[in-house]
Design a protein around this motif. Sequence first.
Motif, mmCIF file in Angstrom:
data_model
loop_
_atom_site.group_PDB
_atom_site.id
_atom_site.type_symbol
_atom_site.label_atom_id
_atom_site.label_comp_id
_atom_site.label_asym_id
_atom_site.label_seq_id
_atom_site.Cartn_x
_atom_site.Cartn_y
_atom_site.Cartn_z
ATOM 1 N N ILE A 39 1.006 -1.119 -0.094
ATOM 2 C CA ILE A 39 0.207 0.029 -0.214
ATOM 3 C C ILE A 39 0.661 1.527 0.230
ATOM 4 O O ILE A 39 1.627 1.203 0.991
ATOM 5 N N PRO A 40 0.889 2.223 -1.426
ATOM 6 C CA PRO A 40 2.214 3.119 -1.358
ATOM 7 C C PRO A 40 1.973 4.020 0.295
ATOM 8 O O PRO A 40 1.142 4.697 0.613
ATOM 9 N N SER A 41 3.101 4.682 0.601
ATOM 10 C CA SER A 41 3.205 5.006 1.855
ATOM 11 C C SER A 41 2.542 6.840 1.731
ATOM 12 O O SER A 41 2.706 7.206 2.796
ATOM 13 N N TRP A 42 2.340 7.036 0.519
ATOM 14 C CA TRP A 42 1.648 8.459 0.627
ATOM 15 C C TRP A 42 0.366 8.579 1.032
ATOM 16 O O TRP A 42 -0.137 9.711 0.985
ATOM 17 N N PRO A 486 0.792 12.878 -5.061
ATOM 18 C CA PRO A 486 1.050 13.882 -4.356
ATOM 19 C C PRO A 486 1.648 15.100 -5.252
ATOM 20 O O PRO A 486 1.552 16.218 -5.530
ATOM 21 N N ASN A 487 2.655 14.632 -6.520
ATOM 22 C CA ASN A 487 3.616 15.474 -7.017
ATOM 23 C C ASN A 487 2.477 14.761 -8.832
ATOM 24 O O ASN A 487 3.493 14.722 -9.379
ATOM 25 N N ALA A 488 0.902 14.749 -8.730
ATOM 26 C CA ALA A 488 0.912 13.955 -9.898
ATOM 27 C C ALA A 488 1.122 14.934 -11.084
ATOM 28 O O ALA A 488 0.884 16.335 -11.146
ATOM 29 N N THR A 489 1.299 14.424 -12.564
ATOM 30 C CA THR A 489 1.698 15.275 -13.457
ATOM 31 C C THR A 489 0.655 14.890 -14.659
ATOM 32 O O THR A 489 0.197 15.952 -15.008
ATOM 33 N N GLU A 490 -0.368 14.142 -14.563
ATOM 34 C CA GLU A 490 -0.882 13.261 -15.305
ATOM 35 C C GLU A 490 -2.601 12.908 -14.905
ATOM 36 O O GLU A 490 -2.024 12.407 -13.262
ATOM 37 N N GLY A 494 -2.270 8.121 -9.659
ATOM 38 C CA GLY A 494 -2.413 7.760 -8.218
ATOM 39 C C GLY A 494 -3.127 6.637 -8.401
ATOM 40 O O GLY A 494 -2.549 5.704 -8.908
ATOM 41 N N VAL A 495 -4.483 5.919 -7.519
ATOM 42 C CA VAL A 495 -4.642 5.319 -7.020
ATOM 43 C C VAL A 495 -6.224 5.213 -7.256
ATOM 44 O O VAL A 495 -6.557 5.744 -6.963
ATOM 45 N N VAL A 496 -6.711 3.485 -7.488
ATOM 46 C CA VAL A 496 -7.982 3.594 -6.809
ATOM 47 C C VAL A 496 -8.530 2.354 -5.756
ATOM 48 O O VAL A 496 -7.251 1.608 -5.756
ATOM 49 N N PHE A 539 -13.131 9.477 0.080
ATOM 50 C CA PHE A 539 -11.590 9.487 0.892
ATOM 51 C C PHE A 539 -11.348 10.811 1.713
ATOM 52 O O PHE A 539 -10.759 11.953 0.573
ATOM 53 N N ASN A 540 -11.164 11.073 2.968
ATOM 54 C CA ASN A 540 -10.248 11.795 3.302
ATOM 55 C C ASN A 540 -9.079 12.065 3.944
ATOM 56 O O ASN A 540 -8.384 11.437 4.751
ATOM 57 N N GLU A 541 -8.332 12.957 2.545
ATOM 58 C CA GLU A 541 -6.948 13.581 3.230
ATOM 59 C C GLU A 541 -6.872 13.564 4.632
ATOM 60 O O GLU A 541 -7.832 14.615 4.708
ATOM 61 N N MET A 542 -5.702 13.495 4.747
ATOM 62 C CA MET A 542 -5.317 13.792 6.220
ATOM 63 C C MET A 542 -3.624 14.340 6.076
ATOM 64 O O MET A 542 -3.092 14.275 5.275
ATOM 65 N N HIS A 543 -4.076 15.752 6.582
ATOM 66 C CA HIS A 543 -2.601 16.020 6.257
ATOM 67 C C HIS A 543 -2.003 15.862 7.686
ATOM 68 O O HIS A 543 -1.983 16.390 9.146
#
Length: 543
Positions: A39-42, A486-490, A494-496, A539-543
Amino acid sequence: MIPSKKKCPLAMGLEGIAPLVRTVEEIPEPITTVIKGNIPSWINGSFLRNGPGRFEFGKDNFNHWFDGMALMHRFYIHDGEVTYSSRFLRSDSYVRNSEKDRIVVCEFGTMAMPDPCKNFFSRFLSRFKIPKATDNASVNFVKYKGDYYVSTETNYMRRVDPQSLETKEKVDWSEYIAVNSATAHPHYDREGASYNMGNSYGKGGFFYNIIRVPPPEKVEGEDKADFSGAQVLCSIPASDSRKPSYYHSFAMSENYVVFIEQPIKLDLLKFMLFRIQGKSFDKVMTWEPQYDTIFHVVHRHTGEQSKVKYSAPPMFTLHQINAYEDKGFLVMDMCCGDDGDVIGDFTLENLRRAPGEEMDKFYNSMCRNLPRRYVLPLTVTDDTPSDQNLVTLPFCQATAVKTGCGKVLCTHEELYDEELFQYGGLEFPQINYAHYNARPYRYYYACGFGHLFSDSLLKMDLETKKLKAWRHPGLFPSEPVFVPAPNATEEDDGVVMSVIITPRTEKSTFLLVLDAKTFTELGRAEVPVNIPFGTHGVFNEMH
């Protein structure tokens, strides 16, 4: 036109899905999961899902899948690890049914029976009271002014804590603005304002209202629902006040809101009589294909309604994919069907049919929903020529023809190729909403419906109309939710995510994480619980 269900192959030997509509226990304290793969750590936040989780109280059973009591689920993802928790929404409906150990609050497809302890006369009189709407908010998680709410299609929502899943106060839309219901599919703009639609009716007739709730300006330390500044942007009169249309969502682009008045009609006379006759809500909706579909276009910033009447042949839609403006046209993509009788069919009796012939017969009788594109020309005037296609966008097969003064008839473009039929059409569409909603886009993600419940995940490419699929026998995925890297260019960096359940083995649920680009599995988090088939999630992103 060939109906969509005729295009898809007939199912044979479908398995039973009764275990997916079974009451389960809640798990309020987070439990650990077993990670397979990576599971990606980002990814840092909570995947929140909603849906029915309890289908009976005492000896009373609910009739319809929509009626089950709301069960909220949370997969908390942090540093490649995942925990799971769930809680029943402590709605008034849930609390009252629990106290009496029977069904005392009416739901969409289940009438509450009069209290057997009352005498005959008061039982007879109770039939004449219009029941209060339910606050069993089992459809979606939504956001207003930075707070999370769970929502259904009545005037009630519940504020909830997205971490603990604790139920907070009940919110009644009608206390803030003049509407008596709202959808569970609001849209959000880039400034943080929320838009929704709700009904109102009175002496002047029946109206569909576009609602705007402003962005958050929350005072620190305040822990209460805040709908200050909520307003009705525009009230659209129903084409026929006695027979308004049912709707589940609406379309929104950068500058416009589009309300789709479709030929699933609510019979208001029946609605008044249903209580006296003891019939449930699902009996008051009828599919009436003698009516066209009407697109009401409203300017999002001024609330002004377009004078042009856009229409299309009869169809129904539950979920929008995306909408955007391009060179003077409004492009709207949505999942559509040709037969709107489907909503009342999701009774628990039908979903619990025996595998094989019984199940096949029911599934094969159902409509298949397919993705379509409608294109509305925004610059139609009295001088616009009639009887010719006004859509000049390149690569676009949708048409729009002016048929008279201020009238435009639209025909759709199919947004798929024939490969999709093998997956039974699609529903529950999702996009990279944060960055591409109301903008030109290329990809969307959805569930394929080779069964009554979704049995595949699909990634659709609008440029090529090709698809990528994740499908495994016996596994039933939830609505896919896209989370951008996080630094998506396209667009598809990301993930689904999807929650996978199975009727074949007990407690074999897992959270699936796919690489959105390749649509291959990155990892899964296995959790030893049963989860019933649900509705929507965020998805509730947490910072």
